[in-house]
Design a protein around this motif. Sequence first.
Motif, PDB file in Angstrom:
ATOM      1  N   GLU A 185       0.854  -1.195  -0.057  1.00  0.00           N
ATOM      2  CA  GLU A 185       0.040  -0.084   0.072  1.00  0.00           C
ATOM      3  C   GLU A 185       0.910   1.231  -0.120  1.00  0.00           C
ATOM      4  O   GLU A 185       0.297   2.330   0.204  1.00  0.00           O
ATOM      5  CB  GLU A 185      -0.815  -0.123   1.060  1.00  0.00           C
ATOM      6  N   PRO A 187       2.369   4.451  -0.986  1.00  0.00           N
ATOM      7  CA  PRO A 187       2.226   5.443  -2.167  1.00  0.00           C
ATOM      8  C   PRO A 187       3.419   5.785  -2.915  1.00  0.00           C
ATOM      9  O   PRO A 187       3.128   5.958  -4.311  1.00  0.00           O
ATOM     10  CB  PRO A 187       1.612   6.795  -1.470  1.00  0.00           C
ATOM     11  N   HIS A 190       3.695   3.146  -5.477  1.00  0.00           N
ATOM     12  CA  HIS A 190       2.669   2.851  -6.476  1.00  0.00           C
ATOM     13  C   HIS A 190       3.018   4.286  -7.558  1.00  0.00           C
ATOM     14  O   HIS A 190       2.782   3.807  -8.861  1.00  0.00           O
ATOM     15  CB  HIS A 190       1.383   2.904  -5.942  1.00  0.00           C
ATOM     16  N   ASN A 211      -3.975   5.702  -8.455  1.00  0.00           N
ATOM     17  CA  ASN A 211      -5.125   5.643  -7.483  1.00  0.00           C
ATOM     18  C   ASN A 211      -4.593   5.643  -6.078  1.00  0.00           C
ATOM     19  O   ASN A 211      -5.237   6.245  -5.440  1.00  0.00           O
ATOM     20  CB  ASN A 211      -6.135   4.752  -7.958  1.00  0.00           C
ATOM     21  N   LYS A 212      -3.358   4.926  -5.922  1.00  0.00           N
ATOM     22  CA  LYS A 212      -2.965   4.734  -4.468  1.00  0.00           C
ATOM     23  C   LYS A 212      -1.820   5.852  -4.061  1.00  0.00           C
ATOM     24  O   LYS A 212      -1.386   5.678  -3.105  1.00  0.00           O
ATOM     25  CB  LYS A 212      -2.598   3.494  -4.398  1.00  0.00           C
ATOM     26  N   ASP A 216      -2.038  11.158  -0.998  1.00  0.00           N
ATOM     27  CA  ASP A 216      -0.715  11.211   0.265  1.00  0.00           C
ATOM     28  C   ASP A 216       0.027  12.484   0.192  1.00  0.00           C
ATOM     29  O   ASP A 216       0.164  13.034  -0.937  1.00  0.00           O
ATOM     30  CB  ASP A 216       0.156   9.990  -0.038  1.00  0.00           C
ATOM     31  N   ARG A 220       0.927  13.593  -3.705  1.00  0.00           N
ATOM     32  CA  ARG A 220      -0.313  13.792  -4.522  1.00  0.00           C
ATOM     33  C   ARG A 220      -0.171  14.773  -5.452  1.00  0.00           C
ATOM     34  O   ARG A 220      -0.809  14.540  -6.864  1.00  0.00           O
ATOM     35  CB  ARG A 220      -1.285  14.375  -3.438  1.00  0.00           C
TER      36      ARG A 220
END
Length: 437
Positions: A185, A187, A190, A211-212, A216, A220
């Motif tokens: 998970e 970020p 990802h 999307n993950k 954050d 982001r």
Amino acid sequence: MNKNKRLPRRPAKAIKTSSELPIKSRKKRWIRYGVYALVVLAAVAVRFWLTGPEVPTPPLTDLDPALVEEIENARAEIWESPREPEKWGRLGMLLAAHSYPIEAVQCFEHAEVLDPASWKWPYLRSIAQEQSDRAASLDALSQAAETAGDDEPFPRLLLVERLMETGERDEAEQHLQIALRHWPEHPRAHLNQARLLSQRGNAQAALAALNKATSDRHTRRTAHQLLIQIHRRLGDDAATSAALARLEELPPDEAWRDRWREALDGFRISKGAYIARINELARRGDYDRLARTTAETIERFPELAHLVTGRERLSRGDLVGAERALREAVELDPKSVDALVSLGEALLRQDKIAAAVESFRKATRLEPMHGEAYLRLGQALAKQDQQQESLASFRSAVQFMPTSPKAHRALAEALSAVGQGSAAEEHRRHAERLTKE
């Protein structure tokens, strides 16, 4: 006498070998060997006692006396406790912080031998080698990632990014898959996965990975910038507009915390390093650490109290008080580039243009690559209508601060003033790109 009936000869007396020596002789020999060994060990011990372990040390001439003292103290601690990895690490960090990569790496290697389970030693070695040997730095980072295993994601994910920067995508993907198995998970993992997928033309999979990473605080904004690129490539105008609107609302991404690089920064003991640390903490809004660092700075360098006071008054708009404090700072330390630049700004904001120009010029003479000093000098010269000199100063500001939007913007205005419209537009566009990044 019959020759055939001769008496048998007595067998010759056997010669004794060393293994057949009497027990007393053997004991004497072993005692003698033991004495020899003790003499050799004693000689080694005496030499070690007299000289200590061989500790990497840079040339100490022409260094700040405070730095020389710190290095000598760190060396003495190793001499007292040569089996403690933290002692070697402390000296290594001190040397790495002051640009002695070869000696720093040697110290970190000693620490690593004594403490092979810690990933921080190869990681610090990687930092020390960043500027002098990029390949060795990458190898050390890879070792740090392997040593950290599944205990810590930071070195593995940083390694992925470094490999992507050098175009080694296949190896980057291998490490990324390991990271995603351990931290499915994360970020940062990802975001990097989306980058790789996007580079390989797999837009839909890249969108799924993003999307993950879009919520954050560390990823982001960068994730939305990549979203915009992918949606444009797919021709999805609605999704592009939505991502653009969201991007406008987002603040800059927070940097991932790098505690060992922060620790390394803490070993810098020059005035400039302390000032840079104060500026960075202020920029990040870390006011608790800012207060502690400011107090420590003033304790070590009392003359900086005037610089800190002057800057604080400058930020509040107390230009007269700022000028007074900053003049005190310059008087106590005439070679302080930071004090000269701040004083120049206080003078410039009071329209004391000639005095401001003089202060900025002194700063650039002391530090010929100080981009901010050139930027301020250009602004002061522009107020004196010295267009060509102002233009030259802005060019220097861009040269030494190539990622500064304000430097490119100032140069664009100066180019427009002398009729170089196309060149001005190029720098203006560049400033806009840098602002959005």
